[in-house]
Structure formats: C-alpha cells, structure tokens
Motif scaffolding. Structure first.
Motif, PDB file in Angstrom:
ATOM      1  N   VAL A   6       2.886   4.884   1.804  1.00  0.00           N
ATOM      2  CA  VAL A   6       3.057   4.235   0.508  1.00  0.00           C
ATOM      3  C   VAL A   6       4.022   5.086  -0.311  1.00  0.00           C
ATOM      4  N   ARG A  14      -0.176   4.422  -6.469  1.00  0.00           N
ATOM      5  CA  ARG A  14      -0.333   5.063  -5.161  1.00  0.00           C
ATOM      6  C   ARG A  14      -1.813   5.255  -4.837  1.00  0.00           C
ATOM      7  N   GLU A  15      -2.566   5.709  -5.838  1.00  0.00           N
ATOM      8  CA  GLU A  15      -3.992   5.944  -5.615  1.00  0.00           C
ATOM      9  C   GLU A  15      -4.731   4.640  -5.340  1.00  0.00           C
ATOM     10  N   THR A  18      -3.736   3.395  -1.840  1.00  0.00           N
ATOM     11  CA  THR A  18      -4.345   4.265  -0.830  1.00  0.00           C
ATOM     12  C   THR A  18      -5.819   3.919  -0.642  1.00  0.00           C
ATOM     13  N   TYR A  19      -6.511   3.735  -1.746  1.00  0.00           N
ATOM     14  CA  TYR A  19      -7.940   3.396  -1.683  1.00  0.00           C
ATOM     15  C   TYR A  19      -8.150   2.059  -0.967  1.00  0.00           C
ATOM     16  N   GLU A  22      -7.176   2.361   2.836  1.00  0.00           N
ATOM     17  CA  GLU A  22      -8.142   3.179   3.573  1.00  0.00           C
ATOM     18  C   GLU A  22      -9.466   2.432   3.745  1.00  0.00           C
ATOM     19  N   SER A  27      -4.996   4.771   7.910  1.00  0.00           N
ATOM     20  CA  SER A  27      -4.694   6.127   7.471  1.00  0.00           C
ATOM     21  C   SER A  27      -3.458   6.069   6.575  1.00  0.00           C
ATOM     22  N   VAL A  28      -3.571   6.567   5.362  1.00  0.00           N
ATOM     23  CA  VAL A  28      -2.512   6.390   4.371  1.00  0.00           C
ATOM     24  C   VAL A  28      -1.963   7.735   3.909  1.00  0.00           C
ATOM     25  N   THR A  29      -0.641   7.829   3.868  1.00  0.00           N
ATOM     26  CA  THR A  29       0.048   8.970   3.276  1.00  0.00           C
ATOM     27  C   THR A  29       0.931   8.434   2.161  1.00  0.00           C
ATOM     28  N   SER A  30       0.888   9.049   0.992  1.00  0.00           N
ATOM     29  CA  SER A  30       1.669   8.546  -0.136  1.00  0.00           C
ATOM     30  C   SER A  30       2.746   9.557  -0.542  1.00  0.00           C
TER      31      SER A  30
END
Length: 238
Positions: A6, A14-15, A18-19, A22, A27-30
């Motif tokens: 993201v 982003r948060e 991600t939430y 997930e 699996s999330v990388t921002s």
C-alpha cells in the motif's frame, strides 16, 4: 494469503487499508511515498500494489511506469480523487489495472483486490504452463485467437498475450461479435463494470496498448479497426 503493498502519503489511510486487508488474510507492507516503495519493489516484488496518485518524492504515475518496465503482470490499483480525471486516465494508459475514487468503500476495495489476485493467480499458472487450457476456453470465430475467461488469459497464434484485466475484457467483448461496431460506452461497460467515472478517452488508450501487445506477437495483426465517430470493431474474414 497475498503480499500487498500500500503506497499512500496519508498515514490514516495506510493504517485503515492495512487493517482491512490484513483482516482478509493478506500480508501488508505500507509506504509513505513512491520512492520508498520502488526501492522495496526492487528487493522483493509483492503480489499486488495499491498506489495513490498524488505523493511526494515519486508519485503513483511515475512509480507505475517504473514497475511496468520490470513487470507487466503484477496487478496495480490506483487511488485518486474524483476531480483528478486526467490522472486517472493516464494511470490506466501507462499500465494500471483498476482504480478507485476517494472516498471509497473498503468492501469494494477488498472485492477488487480479490478479483485481481484470482485473475493473476490463475493466469500465471497458464502463463508458465507449456500447454494451453482446453476445457475452459471460450468459443470465438477467429481460429488464431484463444480466450479463457476463468484465467483472464488470451493467446494469439499460440503465444500468450500479457493483457491487463481491462484489456482482456475489451478484447473479449470485441471478439464476441466480430464485424459489429462496439461503441466506446459499450466497451467502457465491458472493461469497467463497477465504475461509472471512466472517460471514453481511456478506451482509446487501452485499444492502443492492446494492439501493441498483439503486434509484438504478430507484426501483421490488423483485426481491431477504429470506426470514426462510433467506436471499434473486430474485423471479420478469418
């Protein structure tokens, strides 16, 4: 589970993304800007990327250009505001698979992610397979063309075409009625069934990219014709 990147300069978004992703099991990388995302991409490619258009240091459009030079297949979803029509069109022109206008529904985002990942997973199975699928192929009147709706893949004279999901939908729509003119509005509906904010200019860009990809396989390809003032048709006479 998929690895998703993201890329957005808005921390709260982003948060939130991600939430939500997930929670779907991914699996999330921002990343807060395109430059950091590009450096990470060169180290390890994710399975899908969500890109904001307006970002510092390197915006989403430039990041998309760089990614497409390295990988034609990874699904890319753009995020943009409704008043950024030009940027949305340009994003699709340079290789974006889909986009969402802010504000958007998290459920819709997760659904589009799921569709793109399913298409990509099935497509790569066939892309690296020495043989093409048979039972799931769609019927069409051109013996040079094979289309498989379940994998979102097409082959021209036995060679796989690295099409985006939108390009695939346009090709499928055109070939379902060869010789019949499909208006830009009809092609927009076929390519972006969940979106009402696509300009007809984006269809011209997608047709251009679609032709280019088939011409890379067959330099004499001339099946897709422009009909002035109306739209496009897939030429008969196979």
């Amino acid at each position: 589970m998929a690895r998703i990147a993201v890329v957005d300069d808005e921390e709260s978004l982003r948060e939130t993304l991600t939430y939500a992703l997930e929670k779907e099991g991914h699996s999330v990388t921002s990343f807060e800007d395109g430059e950091k995302a590009w450096l990470a991409f060169k180290e390890e490619k994710p399975d899908l990327m969500i890109l904001d258009i307006m970002m510092p240091r390197m915006d989403g459009l430039e990041l998309c250009r760089k990614i497409r030079q390295e990988d034609e297949q990874i699904p890319l979803i753009f995020l943009s505001s409704r008043d950024e029509e030009f940027d949305r069109i340009l994003g699709l022109e340079i290789g974006g698979d889909d986009y969402l206008c802010k504000p958007f529904s998290l459920r819709e985002l997760c659904t589009r992610v799921k569709v793109l990942l399913r298409r990509e997973q099935k497509g790569r199975q066939y892309f690296f397979s020495p043989t093409r699928p048979s039972s799931s192929q769609d019927r069409n009147q051109d013996q040079n063309l094979e289309i498989c709706s379940s994998s979102y893949r097409a082959w021209w004279k036995g060679s796989v075409l690295p099409l985006s999901i939108s390009e695939f939908r346009i090709l499928k729509d055109l070939t379902e009625a060869p010789g019949t003119v499909r208006t830009r509005d009809q092609l927009i509906l076929a390519a972006f069934p969940l979106d009402n904010y696509v300009s007809d200019r984006s269809i011209d860009s997608h047709i251009k990219r679609l032709r280019k990809k088939i011409l890379q396989v067959d330099k004499e390809f001339d099946r897709i014709e422009a009909v002035y003032g109306l739209g496009y048709r897939y030429r008969e006479g196979f």
